[in-house]
Design an enzyme around this catalytic site. Sequence first.
Site, PDB file in Angstrom:
ATOM      1  N   ASP A 443       0.509  -1.048  -0.093  1.00 33.62           N
ATOM      2  CA  ASP A 443      -0.054   0.049   0.365  1.00 33.62           C
ATOM      3  C   ASP A 443       0.618   1.060  -0.500  1.00 33.62           C
ATOM      4  O   ASP A 443       0.382   2.465   0.586  1.00 33.62           O
ATOM      5  CB  ASP A 443      -0.836   0.079   1.151  1.00 33.62           C
ATOM      6  CG  ASP A 443      -2.439  -0.401   1.242  1.00 33.62           C
ATOM      7  OD1 ASP A 443      -2.395  -1.353  -0.011  1.00 33.62           O
ATOM      8  OD2 ASP A 443      -2.978  -0.773   1.750  1.00 33.62           O
ATOM      9  N   ASP A 668      -9.047  -8.137  10.193  1.00 34.06           N
ATOM     10  CA  ASP A 668      -8.931  -7.081   9.282  1.00 34.06           C
ATOM     11  C   ASP A 668      -8.435  -5.541  10.097  1.00 34.06           C
ATOM     12  O   ASP A 668      -8.056  -4.639  10.452  1.00 34.06           O
ATOM     13  CB  ASP A 668      -9.357  -6.558   8.293  1.00 34.06           C
ATOM     14  CG  ASP A 668      -9.176  -7.598   6.910  1.00 34.06           C
ATOM     15  OD1 ASP A 668      -7.870  -7.968   7.112  1.00 34.06           O
ATOM     16  OD2 ASP A 668      -9.950  -8.219   6.291  1.00 34.06           O
TER      17      ASP A 668
END
Length: 729
Positions: A443, A668
């Site tokens: 990312d 997550d």
Amino acid sequence: MRPTLRIRAGHFRLPGVFRMRRVLTALAVTGLGCAGLAAVSAAPASAATSCQVAYSANSWSTGFTASITITNEGSALTSWTLTYSYSGNQQLTQGWSGNWSQSGENVTVTNASWNGSLATGASTQIGANFSYSGTNTDPIAFSINGTACNGSGVTSSPSPTPTASSSPTSSPTPTPTASPTSTSSGGGSCSSGLALQANPATFSVAQGTSEVFGVSLTASPSTPITVSVGSSGNSGLSITAGSSITLNSSNWNLPQPVTVTANSSSTGAATFTASATGCTSVSVTGTETAAGSASTPSHVVNPFTGSNWYVNPDYSAEVATSVAGASGTLASQMTLVGQQSTGIWLDHIGAIYGGSANSSRMSLQAQLANAVSKSSGSTPEIVPIVVYDLPNRDCAALASNGELTVSNNGLQYYEQDYIDPIAQILTDYEHTNLRIVAIIEPDSLPNLVTNLSDANCAQANSSGAYVDGIQYALNKLHAIPNVYNYVDIAHSAWLGWPSNMGPAVSLYKSVASGTTAGVNSIDGFISDTANYTPTTEPYMTATESVDGNPVDSVTYYSYDPYIDELTYDEAMYSNLVSAGFPSTIGMLIDTSRNGWGGANRPTAACSTSTCTTTASFVNASKVDERVFRGNWCNQNNAGLGAFPQANPMSSFPNLYAYVWIKPPGESDGDYPTATHSHGDPHCDPNGTNTDGSGNTYNTGAIPGYDIPAGQWFPAEFQMLVQNAFPAVP
């Protein structure tokens, strides 16, 4: 305080929209201290301005990198100007973290937009590359805002013998000193509730090699604390860096590295004790072992071919807690999943050292030693690690991500206290049959393609923190022959649009070109890290249509021509090779949660007599069960994908492996509630996500749960196993 283990996420990109995939600790850091430089001074300063300047030079035959730390010891500053002079022909070629200029022998640096404000006691690090010939004499006097800094003299790091790795590159980055420790004095002492900690508790050091352990505090001190580290026992082990470190309100929770070096003859244990005024001393034990093999393994094209896969004991232990509550077929399936290789996430500095710094997980050194013990004869052992701690990490996220920030000297901490210890530990295993697969910064670079409108991403870009940090990591890791670098390329639902893919490929080429080895510093690329996008959509292609409109025209894809990871990776591979990467680069797909099996999985394409529009055809035929392709947090009905395996597809030989980088079953993230404000709304089962056209969708998160990031999520794990495709045997 203990950091949250990991928050995983992923980005989705439609025109005008983004979404994040976090894999991080939630621990925020308010600032950074000085490291690796000796204090420098000149004549007395005025009452308003008091400063220290630390200077070191890492030199080669025709140039050098100057590293400078400015510490404000007077009133708070809103801007600063540093001036100093050389006595020879040193000539500025490139500077960073400030606005550099030179007139004759005189150098002037003004602050960048993000590091001009320095509170009392705060520091910032700047650096530059210079050329020279003859003698490179260090400067001896420095001034901040026209006032001389106190003291006199400069300590400079010795000039190394020139090597390929010490020469400047086309996009040079600062080269830190070999000893990333602070030498500034600290007069504080431990108070109630404040204690030293050192990790790992035990480590081994082979003759002729070095290892590191980390020292930190359990809470922020009111004044800086100087920690001394001494040793007793086997004299063959000595502290070569970090015998004195300073912990303060900026770095107390960032373990500072202490380097221990073994001689070439002794064996046995030594005790290393960290102590400070008013603190209870803490000790770790290092054991010197006989030297291992001196042979250097070859760096192969595809490291996965002919290798075994290392199983992380920490993950197996998590799975075992779920197996204990299951029975029959489900229990045996869970057990098999727990025997699969998963990524070892080094997502904060404490993760390097394990123990109390990482919620009792194994240290990197312990993992590697265990991998060597598990290896079978001459067969190489794949050990996947995730390098993930850039300043402003996951910069477009909705909540604070990671422990390092650009504005608080994050790049210095990233290089000296994160990458350098990782590289040191890996170097000690370079003569083994381990093949270390390093997944580099998920990312990060994709954010520089699509999210520069975000202030944190703009800062990560303008400061060079992402690019310089990744180049530094690539240089350090590529120099180790059995380390293989795979850079994250997000996924098809982020960089799939041509308007994103083209700039992304150019960025990756630029980053690689700025490393010492150029494009050869990268062994390949990985997509779908910790995400849910299926490897293939088996029952349709992007271009087929039912009502005259192609599949990729429906809102779900919004004209993204890559509706799965395989076609995306094939396109990325072709574009990267065309841009100048070698044809031998490999592609990896993280299949840890992209299987989408279970009762709802379609078994064929919808008949056009039933599905009379392309939109209805897509909805009935796609295996991806998310209502919105941008949903990413703890997705309901998801399943395990293909198990880790090498060379999974003969039709695409450069797809080197399916890997499980995300450990299946770890949450997550949680979401903000009345009882805790931290979290991400995208993880709220009752929340919504919005696409680029203003449409809103439920987040798709598993209802009924609010599990913090990185913690074991038993219900999710069971769901992933039961919905696996292919099914778990």
